[in-house]
Design a protein around this motif. Structure first.
Motif, PDB file in Angstrom:
ATOM      1  N   UNK A  70       0.828  -1.208   0.000  1.00 48.03           N
ATOM      2  CA  UNK A  70       0.000   0.000   0.000  1.00 48.03           C
ATOM      3  C   UNK A  70       0.862   1.257   0.000  1.00 48.03           C
ATOM      4  N   UNK A  71       2.018   1.162   0.642  1.00 47.95           N
ATOM      5  CA  UNK A  71       2.906   2.316   0.737  1.00 47.95           C
ATOM      6  C   UNK A  71       4.341   1.807   0.615  1.00 47.95           C
ATOM      7  N   UNK A  72       5.147   2.518  -0.135  1.00 44.28           N
ATOM      8  CA  UNK A  72       6.542   2.139  -0.348  1.00 44.28           C
ATOM      9  C   UNK A  72       7.419   3.362  -0.142  1.00 44.28           C
ATOM     10  N   UNK A  73       8.405   3.228   0.730  1.00 43.36           N
ATOM     11  CA  UNK A  73       9.360   4.314   0.949  1.00 43.36           C
ATOM     12  C   UNK A  73      10.751   3.790   0.617  1.00 43.36           C
ATOM     13  N   UNK A  74      11.453   4.527  -0.237  1.00 42.83           N
ATOM     14  CA  UNK A  74      12.816   4.166  -0.608  1.00 42.83           C
ATOM     15  C   UNK A  74      13.702   5.393  -0.469  1.00 42.83           C
ATOM     16  N   UNK A  75      14.729   5.256   0.348  1.00 43.91           N
ATOM     17  CA  UNK A  75      15.754   6.282   0.432  1.00 43.91           C
ATOM     18  C   UNK A  75      16.920   5.775  -0.401  1.00 43.91           C
ATOM     19  N   UNK A 102       0.556  -3.848  -9.031  1.00 46.05           N
ATOM     20  CA  UNK A 102       0.624  -3.231  -7.710  1.00 46.05           C
ATOM     21  C   UNK A 102      -0.684  -2.479  -7.476  1.00 46.05           C
ATOM     22  N   UNK A 103      -1.778  -3.213  -7.547  1.00 46.70           N
ATOM     23  CA  UNK A 103      -3.106  -2.609  -7.476  1.00 46.70           C
ATOM     24  C   UNK A 103      -3.446  -2.011  -6.125  1.00 46.70           C
ATOM     25  N   UNK A 104      -2.715  -2.375  -5.078  1.00 48.98           N
ATOM     26  CA  UNK A 104      -2.984  -1.827  -3.752  1.00 48.98           C
ATOM     27  C   UNK A 104      -2.074  -0.640  -3.424  1.00 48.98           C
ATOM     28  N   UNK A 105      -1.052  -0.427  -4.244  1.00 53.63           N
ATOM     29  CA  UNK A 105      -0.080   0.619  -3.958  1.00 53.63           C
ATOM     30  C   UNK A 105      -0.716   1.992  -4.136  1.00 53.63           C
ATOM     31  N   UNK A 106      -0.762   2.736  -3.056  1.00 53.34           N
ATOM     32  CA  UNK A 106      -1.393   4.052  -3.058  1.00 53.34           C
ATOM     33  C   UNK A 106      -0.378   5.189  -2.930  1.00 53.34           C
ATOM     34  N   UNK A 107       0.717   4.929  -2.214  1.00 49.65           N
ATOM     35  CA  UNK A 107       1.693   5.999  -1.955  1.00 49.65           C
ATOM     36  C   UNK A 107       3.117   5.488  -2.133  1.00 49.65           C
ATOM     37  N   UNK A 124       9.468   4.877 -13.487  1.00 49.50           N
ATOM     38  CA  UNK A 124       8.580   4.624 -14.626  1.00 49.50           C
ATOM     39  C   UNK A 124       7.885   3.269 -14.489  1.00 49.50           C
ATOM     40  N   UNK A 125       8.627   2.275 -14.035  1.00 50.04           N
ATOM     41  CA  UNK A 125       8.072   0.944 -13.828  1.00 50.04           C
ATOM     42  C   UNK A 125       6.989   0.964 -12.752  1.00 50.04           C
ATOM     43  N   UNK A 126       7.251   1.654 -11.639  1.00 53.47           N
ATOM     44  CA  UNK A 126       6.241   1.769 -10.583  1.00 53.47           C
ATOM     45  C   UNK A 126       4.980   2.454 -11.088  1.00 53.47           C
ATOM     46  N   UNK A 127       5.150   3.516 -11.854  1.00 52.18           N
ATOM     47  CA  UNK A 127       3.991   4.230 -12.398  1.00 52.18           C
ATOM     48  C   UNK A 127       3.175   3.351 -13.344  1.00 52.18           C
ATOM     49  N   UNK A 128       3.850   2.540 -14.136  1.00 48.06           N
ATOM     50  CA  UNK A 128       3.156   1.680 -15.095  1.00 48.06           C
ATOM     51  C   UNK A 128       2.368   0.563 -14.422  1.00 48.06           C
ATOM     52  N   UNK A 129       2.815   0.105 -13.265  1.00 45.87           N
ATOM     53  CA  UNK A 129       2.192  -1.049 -12.620  1.00 45.87           C
ATOM     54  C   UNK A 129       1.300  -0.703 -11.434  1.00 45.87           C
ATOM     55  N   UNK A 130       1.155   0.553 -11.113  1.00 43.96           N
ATOM     56  CA  UNK A 130       0.391   0.963  -9.927  1.00 43.96           C
ATOM     57  C   UNK A 130      -0.869   1.702 -10.345  1.00 43.96           C
ATOM     58  N   UNK A 131      -1.890   0.957 -10.679  1.00 44.91           N
ATOM     59  CA  UNK A 131      -3.115   1.550 -11.216  1.00 44.91           C
ATOM     60  C   UNK A 131      -3.882   2.395 -10.198  1.00 44.91           C
ATOM     61  N   UNK A 132      -3.695   2.157  -8.912  1.00 49.34           N
ATOM     62  CA  UNK A 132      -4.433   2.897  -7.878  1.00 49.34           C
ATOM     63  C   UNK A 132      -3.568   3.935  -7.167  1.00 49.34           C
ATOM     64  N   UNK A 133      -2.408   4.230  -7.719  1.00 48.47           N
ATOM     65  CA  UNK A 133      -1.481   5.159  -7.085  1.00 48.47           C
ATOM     66  C   UNK A 133      -2.116   6.538  -6.914  1.00 48.47           C
ATOM     67  N   UNK A 134      -2.079   7.047  -5.703  1.00 47.34           N
ATOM     68  CA  UNK A 134      -2.634   8.363  -5.397  1.00 47.34           C
ATOM     69  C   UNK A 134      -1.546   9.424  -5.267  1.00 47.34           C
ATOM     70  N   UNK A 135      -0.420   9.045  -4.656  1.00 46.24           N
ATOM     71  CA  UNK A 135       0.645  10.004  -4.391  1.00 46.24           C
ATOM     72  C   UNK A 135       1.995   9.370  -4.669  1.00 46.24           C
ATOM     73  N   UNK A 136       2.814  10.068  -5.445  1.00 43.42           N
ATOM     74  CA  UNK A 136       4.208   9.673  -5.627  1.00 43.42           C
ATOM     75  C   UNK A 136       5.045  10.914  -5.372  1.00 43.42           C
ATOM     76  N   UNK A 137       5.799  10.887  -4.286  1.00 42.79           N
ATOM     77  CA  UNK A 137       6.642  12.004  -3.918  1.00 42.79           C
ATOM     78  C   UNK A 137       8.088  11.629  -4.215  1.00 42.79           C
TER      79      UNK A 137
END
Length: 142
Positions: A70-75, A102-107, A124-137
Motif C-alpha cells: 500500500x505504501x513504499x518508501x525508498x531512500x 501493484x493494485x494496492x499501492x497508493x503511496x 517509470x516501472x512503478x507508475x506503469x504497474x500501480x493503477x491505484x497510485x494516489x501520491x508519488x513524492x
C-alpha cells in the motif's frame, strides 16, 4: 535470504537498510521469493543504491513477492548523475512484469534521488504497474 522471509509470512511493516540488503543479496537474489508476503503493506528501504545490481534485484524481488503493498518508501544512496548503470538498466528492461500488478499501492515516497537513468526507469516501472497510485513524492538529493 529466503529463510529469513520464510519466517515472516504475516509481517505488515518491514524496514531494511543498506547493510542488511547487502547481506541478504550474498549468494544471489531470486526473481521472486518462494513464499508470497501477502500481509506486507509497508516496506521502508534505506540506502538503496540504484547502480548496484544486487540491491535493485532485491527491491524488485521484494516487490514481486508482495502483491498487497500500500505504501513504499525508498531512500536512495546519493549517486553522481553521470554514472553508467547499464547492468541495472538491463535488469529493469529485462524483468518480466506482465504477471505483476501493484493494485494496492497508493503511496510512494522516494528521496535522495540523483536522477540517474536506473532511478528514472524504476520510477517509470512503478507508475506503469500501480493503477491505484494516489501520491508519488520524489525528492532529489539537492
Amino acid at each position: 535470504m529466503v529463510m529469513l522471509f520464510d519466517s515472516l509470512p504475516v509481517i505488515q511493516y518491514l524496514e531494511i537498510d543498506y547493510y542488511y540488503v547487502k547481506n541478504l543479496a550474498i549468494g544471489g537474489v531470486p526473481k521472486r521469493l518462494p513464499i508470497t508476503l501477502n500481509h506486507l503493506i509497508y516496506p521502508v528501504l534505506s540506502g538503496i543504491c540504484f547502480r548496484e545490481l544486487d540491491e535493485v534485484s532485491f527491491v524488485l524481488c521484494l516487490i514481486k513477492s508482495s502483491p498487497n503493498l500500500a505504501k513504499l518508501i525508498i531512500q536512495a544512496c546519493v549517486l553522481e548523475p553521470m554514472v553508467i548503470d547499464d547492468p541495472v538498466l538491463e535488469l529493469l528492461y529485462a524483468q518480466e512484469w506482465s504477471d505483476i500488478s501493484l493494485n494496492q499501492l497508493r503511496r510512494v515516497h522516494m528521496y535522495n534521488i540523483s536522477r540517474t537513468r536506473s532511478e528514472l526507469e524504476f520510477i517509470k516501472l512503478l507508475l506503469a504497474k500501480s493503477s491505484m497510485l494516489e501520491t508519488m513524492l520524489i525528492e532529489p538529493d539537492w
